[in-house]
Design a protein around this motif. Structure first.
Motif, short mmCIF file in Angstrom:
data_model
loop_
_atom_site.label_atom_id
_atom_site.label_comp_id
_atom_site.label_asym_id
_atom_site.label_seq_id
_atom_site.Cartn_x
_atom_site.Cartn_y
_atom_site.Cartn_z
N GLY A 1 12.68 6.70 -12.08
CA GLY A 1 13.74 6.03 -10.67
C GLY A 1 13.47 6.41 -9.87
N ALA A 2 13.13 8.42 -9.57
CA ALA A 2 13.14 8.80 -8.45
C ALA A 2 11.75 8.72 -7.73
N LEU A 3 11.03 8.61 -8.44
CA LEU A 3 9.27 8.58 -7.84
C LEU A 3 9.46 7.52 -7.28
N LEU A 4 10.01 5.99 -8.21
CA LEU A 4 9.55 4.77 -6.87
C LEU A 4 10.81 5.03 -6.40
N THR A 5 11.29 4.97 -5.77
CA THR A 5 12.54 5.56 -4.47
C THR A 5 11.55 6.84 -3.62
N THR A 6 11.18 7.79 -4.26
CA THR A 6 10.17 8.50 -3.58
C THR A 6 8.73 7.74 -2.59
N THR A 7 7.78 6.83 -3.62
CA THR A 7 7.16 5.77 -3.24
C THR A 7 7.35 3.97 -2.43
N GLY A 8 8.84 4.04 -2.65
CA GLY A 8 9.23 2.95 -1.71
C GLY A 8 8.48 1.49 -2.41
N LEU A 9 8.22 1.65 -4.30
CA LEU A 9 7.62 0.87 -5.15
C LEU A 9 9.07 0.13 -5.30
N GLY A 10 8.81 -1.08 -5.44
CA GLY A 10 9.91 -2.08 -6.01
C GLY A 10 8.90 -2.49 -8.25
N ALA A 11 10.12 -2.57 -8.37
CA ALA A 11 10.11 -2.75 -10.49
C ALA A 11 8.72 -3.05 -10.65
N GLN A 12 8.84 -4.72 -9.46
CA GLN A 12 7.95 -5.70 -9.70
C GLN A 12 6.33 -5.03 -9.44
N GLU A 13 6.67 -4.62 -8.31
CA GLU A 13 5.00 -3.99 -7.86
C GLU A 13 4.51 -2.77 -8.88
N VAL A 14 5.33 -2.04 -9.45
CA VAL A 14 4.79 -1.29 -10.14
C VAL A 14 4.48 -1.98 -11.72
N VAL A 15 4.87 -2.79 -12.46
CA VAL A 15 4.61 -3.79 -13.54
C VAL A 15 3.29 -4.08 -13.19
#
Length: 164
Positions: free
Chosen positions: A127-141
């Motif tokens: 979760g911290a990495l997502l926050t750091t990169t600004g990526l949303g969950a759908q973008e990551v998937v």
């Protein structure tokens, strides 16, 4: 550093036929990998882990005790790369290695109590990495699916070449 894309040097094929560094898929993947690994660094420093050590523990937390061979397969690494990682993790008291009872050639790896406890402390990392990169969950998937697809295609090509 911004991405440089001098349009004047491209041929009619666009980036597909270009020899410009920033047009290379391999370079974009390499730069992204380095940037993501760097984004992980402060999160993992708090845990006393390097990125490769974190990956080993992710496999063990998911699968439990496993052989070195299966661990290397899961990480897509060779034995010579995995072995020093395991030695360092064992030295830190996070994993234990032992010969399999049924097959002396096979070495089993498992988390120690300290290694298992670290899982709870590491729970915030994704979760911290997502926050750091600004990526949303759908973008990551979507990105992850595309990268695994690319990995599969590139692996098939490499396997075909090795077969010749």
């Amino acid at each position: 550093m911004g991405r440089v894309t001098p349009q004047d040097d491209r041929d009619d094929k666009g980036a597909a036929g270009s020899l410009l560094l920033d047009d290379q898929l391999c370079f974009a993947l390499y730069a992204a990998q380095r940037a993501v690994t760097a984004a992980y660094r402060p999160l993992l420093d708090d845990l006393g882990l390097t990125y490769p050590q974190y990956l080993v523990l992710l496999v063990l937390w998911e699968h439990g005790e496993t052989s070195v061979k299966e661990l290397a397969r899961a990480l897509r690494l060779d034995y010579g790369t995995v072995s020093p990682l395991l030695k360092r993790l064992e030295g830190a008291g996070l994993v234990r290695r032992e010969r399999a009872a049924g097959d002396e050639r096979s070495v089993l790896i498992a988390c120690t109590g300290r290694g298992a406890e670290l899982k709870e402390r590491a729970a915030h990392v994704p979760g911290a990495l997502l926050t750091t990169t600004g990526l949303g969950a759908q973008e990551v998937v979507r990105l992850r699916e595309e990268l695994w697809g690319l990995t599969e295609r590139a692996t098939m090509v490499a396997d075909r070449r090795r077969a010749y």
